[in-house]
Write an enzyme that holds these catalytic residues in place. Sequence first.
Site, short mmCIF file in Angstrom:
data_model
loop_
_atom_site.label_atom_id
_atom_site.label_comp_id
_atom_site.label_asym_id
_atom_site.label_seq_id
_atom_site.Cartn_x
_atom_site.Cartn_y
_atom_site.Cartn_z
CB THR A 164 36.59 28.94 53.58
OG1 THR A 164 36.26 29.24 52.57
CG2 THR A 164 35.34 28.56 54.70
CB CYS A 206 45.89 49.39 67.85
SG CYS A 206 47.77 48.91 66.83
NE ARG A 212 29.48 26.90 58.57
CZ ARG A 212 29.28 28.71 59.16
NH1 ARG A 212 28.59 28.77 58.31
NH2 ARG A 212 29.10 28.32 60.39
CB CYS A 245 52.66 44.51 66.47
SG CYS A 245 51.32 43.57 66.64
CB SER A 301 32.01 23.57 59.35
OG SER A 301 32.29 23.54 60.66
CG HIS A 313 34.21 20.84 64.93
ND1 HIS A 313 33.17 21.67 65.41
CD2 HIS A 313 34.14 21.47 63.55
CE1 HIS A 313 32.91 22.90 65.42
NE2 HIS A 313 33.35 23.01 64.01
C1 LIG Z 1 32.70 30.92 58.99
C2 LIG Z 1 33.24 29.65 59.24
C3 LIG Z 1 33.65 28.74 60.39
C4 LIG Z 1 34.65 27.44 60.58
N1 LIG Z 1 34.71 27.04 61.43
C5 LIG Z 1 35.57 25.40 61.33
C6 LIG Z 1 35.87 25.07 62.65
O1 LIG Z 1 36.04 25.60 63.71
N2 LIG Z 1 35.90 23.52 62.44
C7 LIG Z 1 36.10 23.05 61.15
O2 LIG Z 1 36.64 22.32 60.85
N3 LIG Z 1 36.22 23.71 60.26
C8 LIG Z 1 35.34 25.07 60.12
N4 LIG Z 1 35.23 25.67 59.15
C9 LIG Z 1 34.87 25.22 57.82
C10 LIG Z 1 36.38 25.36 57.21
O3 LIG Z 1 36.85 26.08 57.34
C11 LIG Z 1 36.89 24.50 55.94
O4 LIG Z 1 36.38 23.30 55.52
C12 LIG Z 1 37.95 24.48 55.02
O5 LIG Z 1 38.68 26.14 55.74
C13 LIG Z 1 37.94 24.86 53.57
O6 LIG Z 1 39.29 24.48 53.11
P1 LIG Z 1 39.49 24.61 51.62
O7 LIG Z 1 41.47 24.33 51.34
O8 LIG Z 1 38.40 23.31 51.19
O9 LIG Z 1 39.13 25.60 51.08
P2 LIG Z 1 39.61 27.28 51.11
O10 LIG Z 1 40.86 27.77 52.26
O11 LIG Z 1 38.76 28.15 50.47
O12 LIG Z 1 40.56 26.85 49.77
C14 LIG Z 1 40.50 26.88 48.43
C15 LIG Z 1 41.85 27.31 47.63
O13 LIG Z 1 41.39 27.13 45.96
C16 LIG Z 1 41.45 28.91 45.54
N5 LIG Z 1 40.65 28.61 44.44
C17 LIG Z 1 39.73 28.47 43.94
N6 LIG Z 1 38.91 28.37 42.92
C18 LIG Z 1 40.48 28.38 41.44
C19 LIG Z 1 41.37 28.45 40.57
N7 LIG Z 1 40.36 28.25 39.09
N8 LIG Z 1 42.54 28.30 40.57
C20 LIG Z 1 43.54 28.59 41.18
N9 LIG Z 1 42.41 28.14 42.65
C21 LIG Z 1 42.12 28.54 43.08
C22 LIG Z 1 41.09 29.78 46.04
O14 LIG Z 1 41.51 30.81 45.97
C23 LIG Z 1 41.71 28.80 48.20
O15 LIG Z 1 42.32 29.67 48.30
C24 LIG Z 1 33.91 26.89 59.63
C25 LIG Z 1 33.73 28.02 57.70
C26 LIG Z 1 33.53 28.80 57.82
C27 LIG Z 1 33.35 29.67 57.19
#
Ligand SMILES: Cc1cc2nc3c(=O)[nH]c(=O)nc-3n(C[C@H](O)[C@H](O)[C@H](O)COP(=O)(O)OP(=O)(O)OC[C@H]3O[C@@H](n4cnc5c(N)ncnc54)[C@H](O)[C@@H]3O)c2cc1C
Length: 573
Positions: free
Chosen positions: A121, A524, A394, A487, A421, A130
């Site tokens: 994500t 590209c 999300r 690139c 998000s 935001h």
């Molecule tokens: C379409 C979209 C638009 C968004 N736009 C915004 C925005 O504009 N602004 C904003 O603030 N937020 C936005 N968000 C939300 C934001 O992207 C997320 O809140 C944030 O990236 C979450 O980060 P994370 O580290 O929790 O999750 P992730 O980036 O998903 O990281 C979790 C990691 O855990 C690893 N993992 C999972 N299970 C295991 C396991 N059992 N063993 C080892 N590793 C594991 C995965 O491989 C992954 O790399 C958006 C989300 C989406 C989907």
Amino acid sequence: MNIQKLKNKIKKDISYDIDISIQNNALKLEGVVENWEQVIKAGKIAAMSDFDGVINNLKFINQEKENFINTDLKDNKLNNKKYDVIIIGAGIIGCSIARELSKWNIKILVIDKENDIAVHTSSRNDGMIHPGLSPKPGTKKAYYNVLGNKLYEKKSKELNFEFKRTGSLIVFDKWHLKFISPFIKLRAKKNGVYLKYVDKKQINMIEPNIDKNLIGGFLIPSTGIISPYKTTIAYAENAVENGVDISFETFLKDVYKENNEVVYIETNRGRIFTKCLINCAGVHSDEVAEIVGDRFYTIHPRKGEIIILDKKTGNFINSVVSKTDFNLKNNSKGGGIIKTVEENLLLGPNAYEQPYKEDYSTTSKGINEIMNKHSSVLKQINKKDIITYFSGTRASTYKEDFIIKQSSKISNFIHVSGIQSPGIASAPSISEDVEKITINILKSKTNINQNIKYNPNRKGYPILYLLEDKEKNRIINKNPDFGKIVCRCEMISYGEIKSVIHSNIPAITLDAIKRRTRVGMGRCQGGFCTPLLLKIIHEETGIEYEKILKKGLGSNLIFKETKKFGDDFIERI
Ligand SMILES: Cc1cc2nc3c(=O)[nH]c(=O)nc-3n(C[C@H](O)[C@H](O)[C@H](O)COP(=O)(O)OP(=O)(O)OC[C@H]3O[C@@H](n4cnc5c(N)ncnc54)[C@H](O)[C@@H]3O)c2cc1C
């Protein structure tokens, strides 16, 4: 709602075959229903209870099992290693926590099942910082978002990533202005977000290219933009500079506990001991909580599709513009037109529930809807400007709020879950708070001190397109590799690619290099530079062509040699 009434409602509205019980102070649903919509509907009704969360184990007919493991690696590389803290997940949340914790003289390990930082994500979003207007007042989302937004200048200076406080405009036609405007003002006041009413004339001055029929709106100056994957990588690289270990292709299989404390975790790379375990597993954090023995929530993936437009559209707007319904019950941030730090335009995201956590397919329906919605605000854009589109999921819980707390059952386990998000915007404040929770847990077990070698500043590597000509020339004179463009769309040089291949978290897949440099992200889409990149990876790392990956397991690009490159291949570009 009264628990009995709630149970009756779920059974009456969805199915009498659903088993409803209480477990771990959560309402637990089990059984098989007809379709995914019913799973979601049942979960949403259950969330109306006062319990901590909803464990929604409902399945639907013909549901497929997803395989999340993207590696066949099994070794004992980490067997019997000892850490003070293990963080599961190398997204922005795990990496920012690791970096804050590296201020302390403790041993920290981040594991991720993928082969790089920000694969899920954290690279599949809009990168919008935001302002904190959308989250419901009083929620953790609202608190961390407003605080996180304020920290971005400091973090970007320290970690050397691009951050622009562009501001944003929420614009209305007549109907919206009359009915929604008071709610927006009230919410802004409650969340502590400054905004200013702007009339038609002021809108035209701020964004001269958008629809002239919009009659008013709000300007929110605190909104910003970043590159989400570059920011995550910056956090991770600074953590590594400060002594944090990262192990990729490493996934949690099981945990061993004694007296309600995690003693070690079992992974595909061996048994690793830890004094504290932090769950930052994104959409998989409910599965991790289940393995550890403290699950009280379910993550139901909410997809968002995003369109990327050509850079030639970049000067059509100056900031972030959204004309949304601003439905206060809607879970989406509404989407918008977002200018990126690299001057592309993003359109979207939309938001809809989907059953599969890592299904990143896109739909023509979604893409058409997004295009139609935003081209009515910015008439100059059209489908021909689309470079590509993508989607992300999300990590929504049924309670729709972040879960950031020490487990009440397993004393050295921390939940950092449900970070949907605005998780990117909130990462700086979430990580500073989780640092405090973690240090309290460690201090109850052992003596710990500050890391006197801690350096908050990350140098990074030269990014030529950001530099003035004088500085560019200086770098090229010192190292001519920076003068060879690989690139052409994004003007990324051979020198930049070599730098990231040899950085402290080596980038050795095509996507890993792309996330750090933007190589292949232009019009590209890698059509020109992919063969060159393969050659550079091969030469710099010795990896055989057939083994070079685009991303994870099975994404090899080359199957067998058919012809040779000339020795002067790079010299000629
Ligand atoms: C379409 C979209 C638009 C968004 N736009 C915004 C925005 O504009 N602004 C904003 O603030 N937020 C936005 N968000 C939300 C934001 O992207 C997320 O809140 C944030 O990236 C979450 O980060 P994370 O580290 O929790 O999750 P992730 O980036 O998903 O990281 C979790 C990691 O855990 C690893 N993992 C999972 N299970 C295991 C396991 N059992 N063993 C080892 N590793 C594991 C995965 O491989 C992954 O790399 C958006 C989300 C989406 C989907």
